[in-house]
Design an enzyme around this catalytic site. Structure first.
Site, short mmCIF file in Angstrom:
data_model
loop_
_atom_site.label_atom_id
_atom_site.label_comp_id
_atom_site.label_asym_id
_atom_site.label_seq_id
_atom_site.Cartn_x
_atom_site.Cartn_y
_atom_site.Cartn_z
CB SER A 56 46.88 13.11 55.16
OG SER A 56 47.16 13.59 53.87
CG ASP A 92 40.28 15.77 51.35
OD1 ASP A 92 41.10 16.78 51.21
OD2 ASP A 92 40.63 14.70 51.80
CG HIS A 124 43.07 16.51 53.97
ND1 HIS A 124 42.86 15.10 53.44
CD2 HIS A 124 44.57 16.27 54.16
CE1 HIS A 124 44.00 14.56 53.43
NE2 HIS A 124 44.98 15.20 53.97
#
Length: 417
Positions: free
Chosen positions: A234, A328, A359
C-alpha cells in the site's frame, strides 16, 4: 476413542500443518472448528463439515469439506479462512517475538452451525503458530531519527538485510518482519509515522529518513551488504518504489498493491520535490455495510496534469517485483504497476498479478481481510478480495517473494522451529 491431531504441533505461522481426526464411525458427519483469541481479546474462527471415510478418519488435506467456512479440499482451510466474531476486525500478530497464536482445533458430532457452551467436542488439541523461529532476536531501534524493530536470525551471520514497510495506518507492524527473519533475513520493521515520537500524521515523505534507516541497517555487523531489499504494501509500496528510484543501497524491491505516483504527500529528497496527486475524498462511496470504498478517491494517473507526480522508476538500479491483487478495492494497483514498469527496462522488473486477490496480500498465515477498521478513518475500509483466490495468491506470492529476495540479496539460511 476420537482423536484430533495437528502435525507439527508447534510451527511457524507461514508453514503448513496437517490436521487429522481418527476414531470416528464410517461416514459419520462431523464439524471441525479452529479458533484463536488475538491479543486484544477478539475471537477468530473457521469451521468445516466433513463425513468420515470408511476407516473413520477425516483429513482436510485429502477429504473435501462439504461446507462451512469453505468447501472442497483445502489442507490449510481451517487456518486460512478464519474470520472474526466481530465484523471488520483484522487478524494481526502484535506480540511477534514473545508468544505464538494458540489455535484450538475441535471436532464436534454432526452439523454445528454455531457453537455454544452446551456443545462439547468429541476431541480437541491446540496448535502453536509462531511468527519467529527459536533464537530470533528482536532489537528495538531508536537511533537518530529512525524508529522501528530489527529482527535478527540466530547465528553469527552476516545476513541479507531487508526493510519492511506497511501502509497508511502508520504505527509499527512487525509480523512479516518476524517471518522473514525466520527465513534467514535481517529485517528492520520500519515505522514512518504514528509511532513513538514520529509525527502523528503523514504530512510529507522525507526520503532522507528512509536513507538514514538503510544506512543504519547496512552498518549492523550482522547485515551483509553492499545492497539491501525493501518490501512494502500500500503506502509502504509507494515508499519502497521511491527508495528504489533514489537510493543506490536498494537492490531488490517488493512492491505489493501500491502506487507509482505520489498521493496526498509531497516527496522531499535533498533538492528534489515531487508534488502529490490530491486525494479526491468527496468521491468516496459507502457500501451496503457502511464501509468506505476508496477506489474512486484516486484520480486517473494517466492524466497529463499529474505527470510531475510520477515516481521516477526509470532511475531504479536494482530489481523490482510487483505483486498485484486484481480484486483490490483500495485502488487500481495493476494499473499503477503497469505504469511503473513502462518507465523501467524490462529486465529490471517482473509482475505477479492474481485474479480475485484483494489489497492486503500478506504471508499465507493471514486470512483474507476484505474490510477492516483503520486508524484515521471514521468507518471501516474496503480492501477487496475473494477468500479462496486470495489464499492461493498469498501462498504463491510468499514463495516468490522469498526466492526474489534470495536471488538478488544472496542466499539466506532457512531456520526451523
Amino acid at each position: 476413542m476420537v482423536e484430533v491431531t495437528v502435525t507439527p504441533q508447534s510451527s511457524l505461522a507461514d508453514r503448513p500443518v496437517q490436521v487429522q481426526v481418527q476414531g470416528l464411525s464410517p461416514s459419520q458427519l462431523v464439524t471441525l472448528r479452529a479458533s484463536l483469541m488475538d491479543e486484544q481479546g477478539e475471537c477468530f474462527q473457521a469451521r468445516a463439515f466433513f463425513r468420515a471415510d470408511e476407516a473413520g478418519k477425516v483429513d482436510p488435506g485429502c477429504h473435501a469439506a462439504l461446507g462451512g467456512s469453505y468447501a472442497g479440499v483445502w489442507p490449510m482451510g481451517l487456518f486460512w479462512f478464519l474470520q472474526p466474531d466481530t465484523l471488520f476486525r483484522r487478524l494481526v500478530k502484535r506480540d511477534v517475538a514473545g508468544s505464538p497464536f494458540l489455535v484450538r482445533l475441535e471436532v464436534f458430532n454432526g452439523l454445528c452451525l454455531v457453537t455454544g457452551p452446551q456443545d462439547q467436542p468429541l476431541a480437541s488439541c491446540v496448535a502453536e503458530r509462531w511468527y519467529v523461529c527459536p533464537g530470533t532476536q528482536r532489537v528495538p531501534i531508536r537511533e537518530g531519527r529512525v524508529r522501528g524493530a530489527l529482527y535478527l536470525p540466530p547465528g553469527p551471520g552476516p545476513f541479507p538485510g531487508v526493510i519492511d514497510l506497511f501502509g497508511g495506518a502508520g504505527g509499527l507492524i512487525e509480523f512479516r518482519a518476524g517471518l522473514l527473519a525466520s527465513q534467514g533475513f535481517a529485517v528492520l520493521a520500519l515505522a514512518f509515522f504514528a509511532y513513538d515520537d514520529l509525527p502523528r500524521t503523514l504530512t510529507q515523505l522525507d526520503l532522507e529518513y528512509f536513507e538514514e534507516a538503510a544506512e543504519l541497517l547496512l552498518r549492523h555487523p550482522k547485515v551483509r551488504g553492499p545492497g539491501l531489499g525493501v518490501i512494502g504494501v500500500s503506502k509502504g509500496a509507494e515508499v519502497a518504489l521511491a527508495m528504489a528510484s533514489f537510493l543506490p543501497q536498494v537492490v531488490a524491491t517488493v512492491w505489493i498493491n501500491g502506487t507509482a505516483f505520489l498521493h496526498g504527500n509531497t516527496l522531499v529528497y535533498k533538492d528534489v520535490r515531487i508534488p502529490p496527486i490530491p486525494y479526491y475524498t468527496e468521491r468516496v462511496i459507502f457500501t451496503e455495510v457502511g464501509a468506505l470504498d476508496n477506489s474512486a478517491v484516486f484520480a486517473d494517473p494517466r492524466d497529463p496534469a499529474y505527470s510531475a507526480s510520477a515516481i521516477p522508476a526509470e532511475k531504479v538500479r536494482g530489481k523490482v517485483l510487483f505483486v498485484v491483487g486484481e480484486a483490490d478495492r483500495s485502488f487500481n494497483s495493476k494499473l499503477f504497476a503497469e505504469l511503473a514498469m513502462a518507465r523501467m527496462p524490462q529486465e529490471r522488473c517482473r509482475l505477479l498479478s492474481y485474479p480475485g486477490a484483494g489489497h492486503l496480500i500478506e504471508p499465507p498465515c493471514s486470512p483474507l481481510c476484505s474490510i477492516s477498521s483503520m486508524r484515521g478513518t471514521p468507518c471501516p475500509v474496503v480492501w477487496g478480495g475473494e477468500a479462496q483466490a486470495h489464499a492461493k495468491a498469498q501462498e504463491h506470492s510468499w514463495q516468490e517473494i522469498i526466492q526474489f529476495l534470495e536471488l538478488h540479496l544472496g542466499p539466506a539460511a532457512t531456520m526451523k522451529l
